[in-house]
Design a protein around this motif. Sequence first.
Motif, PDB file in Angstrom:
ATOM      1  N   GLU A 234       0.836  -1.198   0.000  1.00  0.00           N
ATOM      2  CA  GLU A 234       0.000   0.000   0.000  1.00  0.00           C
ATOM      3  C   GLU A 234       0.869   1.245   0.000  1.00  0.00           C
ATOM      4  O   GLU A 234       1.766   1.375   0.846  1.00  0.00           O
ATOM      5  CB  GLU A 234      -0.916   0.038   1.233  1.00  0.00           C
ATOM      6  CG  GLU A 234      -2.066  -0.946   1.181  1.00  0.00           C
ATOM      7  CD  GLU A 234      -1.655  -2.382   1.460  1.00  0.00           C
ATOM      8  OE1 GLU A 234      -2.252  -3.299   0.869  1.00  0.00           O
ATOM      9  OE2 GLU A 234      -0.723  -2.588   2.269  1.00  0.00           O
ATOM     10  N   LEU A 235       0.618   2.144  -0.931  1.00  0.00           N
ATOM     11  CA  LEU A 235       1.246   3.456  -0.947  1.00  0.00           C
ATOM     12  C   LEU A 235       0.224   4.448  -0.423  1.00  0.00           C
ATOM     13  O   LEU A 235      -0.910   4.528  -0.937  1.00  0.00           O
ATOM     14  CB  LEU A 235       1.669   3.834  -2.368  1.00  0.00           C
ATOM     15  CG  LEU A 235       2.575   2.834  -3.098  1.00  0.00           C
ATOM     16  CD1 LEU A 235       2.914   3.353  -4.486  1.00  0.00           C
ATOM     17  CD2 LEU A 235       3.845   2.544  -2.301  1.00  0.00           C
ATOM     18  N   VAL A 236       0.603   5.214   0.615  1.00  0.00           N
ATOM     19  CA  VAL A 236      -0.363   6.002   1.373  1.00  0.00           C
ATOM     20  C   VAL A 236       0.116   7.439   1.533  1.00  0.00           C
ATOM     21  O   VAL A 236       1.301   7.679   1.804  1.00  0.00           O
ATOM     22  CB  VAL A 236      -0.581   5.372   2.773  1.00  0.00           C
ATOM     23  CG1 VAL A 236      -1.557   6.200   3.588  1.00  0.00           C
ATOM     24  CG2 VAL A 236      -1.082   3.943   2.647  1.00  0.00           C
ATOM     25  N   VAL A 237      -0.819   8.384   1.393  1.00  0.00           N
ATOM     26  CA  VAL A 237      -0.553   9.792   1.699  1.00  0.00           C
ATOM     27  C   VAL A 237      -1.562  10.252   2.751  1.00  0.00           C
ATOM     28  O   VAL A 237      -2.765  10.252   2.499  1.00  0.00           O
ATOM     29  CB  VAL A 237      -0.681  10.678   0.448  1.00  0.00           C
ATOM     30  CG1 VAL A 237      -0.448  12.147   0.816  1.00  0.00           C
ATOM     31  CG2 VAL A 237       0.304  10.253  -0.621  1.00  0.00           C
ATOM     32  N   PRO A 238      -1.123  10.610   3.958  1.00  0.00           N
ATOM     33  CA  PRO A 238      -2.045  11.154   4.962  1.00  0.00           C
ATOM     34  C   PRO A 238      -2.576  12.523   4.506  1.00  0.00           C
ATOM     35  O   PRO A 238      -1.820  13.351   3.992  1.00  0.00           O
ATOM     36  CB  PRO A 238      -1.173  11.286   6.219  1.00  0.00           C
ATOM     37  CG  PRO A 238      -0.004  10.369   5.971  1.00  0.00           C
ATOM     38  CD  PRO A 238       0.235  10.408   4.497  1.00  0.00           C
ATOM     39  N   LEU A 239      -3.886  12.732   4.710  1.00  0.00           N
ATOM     40  CA  LEU A 239      -4.531  13.967   4.265  1.00  0.00           C
ATOM     41  C   LEU A 239      -5.026  14.826   5.419  1.00  0.00           C
ATOM     42  O   LEU A 239      -5.760  15.792   5.202  1.00  0.00           O
ATOM     43  CB  LEU A 239      -5.713  13.636   3.337  1.00  0.00           C
ATOM     44  CG  LEU A 239      -5.376  12.862   2.054  1.00  0.00           C
ATOM     45  CD1 LEU A 239      -6.655  12.559   1.284  1.00  0.00           C
ATOM     46  CD2 LEU A 239      -4.400  13.640   1.194  1.00  0.00           C
ATOM     47  N   GLY A 240      -4.629  14.481   6.645  1.00  0.00           N
ATOM     48  CA  GLY A 240      -5.035  15.291   7.780  1.00  0.00           C
ATOM     49  C   GLY A 240      -6.219  14.701   8.517  1.00  0.00           C
ATOM     50  O   GLY A 240      -6.564  13.527   8.356  1.00  0.00           O
ATOM     51  N   GLU A 241      -6.861  15.533   9.327  1.00  0.00           N
ATOM     52  CA  GLU A 241      -7.969  15.090  10.175  1.00  0.00           C
ATOM     53  C   GLU A 241      -9.151  16.031  10.016  1.00  0.00           C
ATOM     54  O   GLU A 241      -9.010  17.175   9.587  1.00  0.00           O
ATOM     55  CB  GLU A 241      -7.526  15.041  11.642  1.00  0.00           C
ATOM     56  CG  GLU A 241      -6.354  14.105  11.895  1.00  0.00           C
ATOM     57  CD  GLU A 241      -5.813  14.199  13.319  1.00  0.00           C
ATOM     58  OE1 GLU A 241      -6.374  15.008  14.111  1.00  0.00           O
ATOM     59  OE2 GLU A 241      -4.843  13.500  13.637  1.00  0.00           O
ATOM     60  N   GLN A 242     -10.326  15.521  10.375  1.00  0.00           N
ATOM     61  CA  GLN A 242     -11.546  16.321  10.359  1.00  0.00           C
ATOM     62  C   GLN A 242     -12.414  15.881  11.526  1.00  0.00           C
ATOM     63  O   GLN A 242     -12.186  14.821  12.119  1.00  0.00           O
ATOM     64  CB  GLN A 242     -12.289  16.140   9.030  1.00  0.00           C
ATOM     65  CG  GLN A 242     -12.737  14.696   8.764  1.00  0.00           C
ATOM     66  CD  GLN A 242     -13.161  14.455   7.330  1.00  0.00           C
ATOM     67  OE1 GLN A 242     -12.406  14.753   6.395  1.00  0.00           O
ATOM     68  NE2 GLN A 242     -14.372  13.937   7.150  1.00  0.00           N
ATOM     69  N   VAL A 243     -13.391  16.692  11.862  1.00  0.00           N
ATOM     70  CA  VAL A 243     -14.303  16.376  12.958  1.00  0.00           C
ATOM     71  C   VAL A 243     -15.669  16.065  12.369  1.00  0.00           C
ATOM     72  O   VAL A 243     -16.231  16.865  11.621  1.00  0.00           O
ATOM     73  CB  VAL A 243     -14.403  17.547  13.962  1.00  0.00           C
ATOM     74  CG1 VAL A 243     -15.361  17.187  15.093  1.00  0.00           C
ATOM     75  CG2 VAL A 243     -13.018  17.881  14.526  1.00  0.00           C
ATOM     76  N   SER A 244     -16.191  14.883  12.695  1.00  0.00           N
ATOM     77  CA  SER A 244     -17.491  14.471  12.165  1.00  0.00           C
ATOM     78  C   SER A 244     -18.620  15.163  12.919  1.00  0.00           C
ATOM     79  O   SER A 244     -18.390  15.861  13.921  1.00  0.00           O
ATOM     80  CB  SER A 244     -17.642  12.956  12.271  1.00  0.00           C
ATOM     81  OG  SER A 244     -17.656  12.545  13.626  1.00  0.00           O
ATOM     82  N   ALA A 245     -19.842  14.964  12.467  1.00  0.00           N
ATOM     83  CA  ALA A 245     -21.004  15.624  13.069  1.00  0.00           C
ATOM     84  C   ALA A 245     -21.192  15.259  14.530  1.00  0.00           C
ATOM     85  O   ALA A 245     -21.701  16.064  15.319  1.00  0.00           O
ATOM     86  CB  ALA A 245     -22.257  15.271  12.266  1.00  0.00           C
ATOM     87  N   ASP A 246     -20.767  14.047  14.922  1.00  0.00           N
ATOM     88  CA  ASP A 246     -20.927  13.635  16.319  1.00  0.00           C
ATOM     89  C   ASP A 246     -19.720  14.000  17.178  1.00  0.00           C
ATOM     90  O   ASP A 246     -19.624  13.607  18.333  1.00  0.00           O
ATOM     91  CB  ASP A 246     -21.202  12.137  16.407  1.00  0.00           C
ATOM     92  CG  ASP A 246     -20.033  11.285  15.912  1.00  0.00           C
ATOM     93  OD1 ASP A 246     -19.004  11.858  15.500  1.00  0.00           O
ATOM     94  OD2 ASP A 246     -20.158  10.046  15.918  1.00  0.00           O
TER      95      ASP A 246
END
Length: 331
Positions: free
Chosen positions: A234-246
């Motif tokens: 697997e070749l992977v690029v992290p794209l950061g984080e986000q906060v879901s509705a909950d």
Amino acid sequence: MTAPTAPTSATTAAPTPATPAPEPRAGLLAVTKGHGTQNDFVLVDDRSGDLDLTPGLVQLLCDRRAGVGGDGVIRLVATVLVPDAPDDARSSTWFMDYRNADGSTAQMCGNGVRVFARYAQRLGLWDPTAGPLVVGTRAGVRTVTTTTPDVGHGPWFSVGMGTVLLPAGTAALADGGDAQVDVTGLTVTRPGLSVDVGNPHTVVVLAQEADLERADLTVAPDVRPVPVDGTNVELVVPLGEQVSADGTVVGRLRMRVHERGVGETRSCGTGAVAAAAAVRAWGGAQAPGVWLVDVPGGTVRVTLRPDGHAELAGPAVLVADVRVDVDALTA
């Protein structure tokens, strides 16, 4: 004015009789085509264990020009009829006998389990409202339920993927991994981390999406030391984080994968779990436990639990029922 003349029997068209459906004949194999985020499969209902699913037949069915086309074949069969089913899969009624496109036997397929569940539902072998579906695989039991889609539309299914392991232990994290990986199209040798999701994976983190685009996965990456049973890369690029509705913090990754015995595929469910587990391990205790993984064929959700177990959720779609002329395949 002359009244219109009623049609005579000579001018009245007789109803066309319905054409009877053709009778099944020897040499025809009923299969279904399905996919999970475009990781596609040929599915066969062989619950009574009558089909001789040889490596050659798998290769012919998966051929994208002369066959049905797929990344693999999934045979639904009664678990009691599978001699090499592991002991911890014996509690299941139905077994997912998964074969790679080259005919080799695989332990597990995360996208395939979801599609298997959708297929069992179509066949009337599972009612999601009555409880989870317990699926036997060569990596052990996998439990499937329906779930709410994160993106797009349903149906989505969630699979308990079992324990995720780092074979080299956490000590490998300090060195960036336990393998060295060369990828065609990328000039620098990259460290890779081995991850076991019931099948083997090597995860390589890239700094930029441009690197991901440049990688040529028509050629298998060179992994050293060479894994005894091969590996998915697997070749992977992290794209950061986000906060879901909950309020849950959710990480996001973009991934491409080269699967052993197949080549590059549009998605890999166990690979998505391996990628999320590796990035979380490198990130440390503060890293999210839930990840959205973007693959060329769509998006799946990976949940990494404190006890080391993982869940994989994503869509499963059945697109066609086909009768294959096996004699034409082998001609």
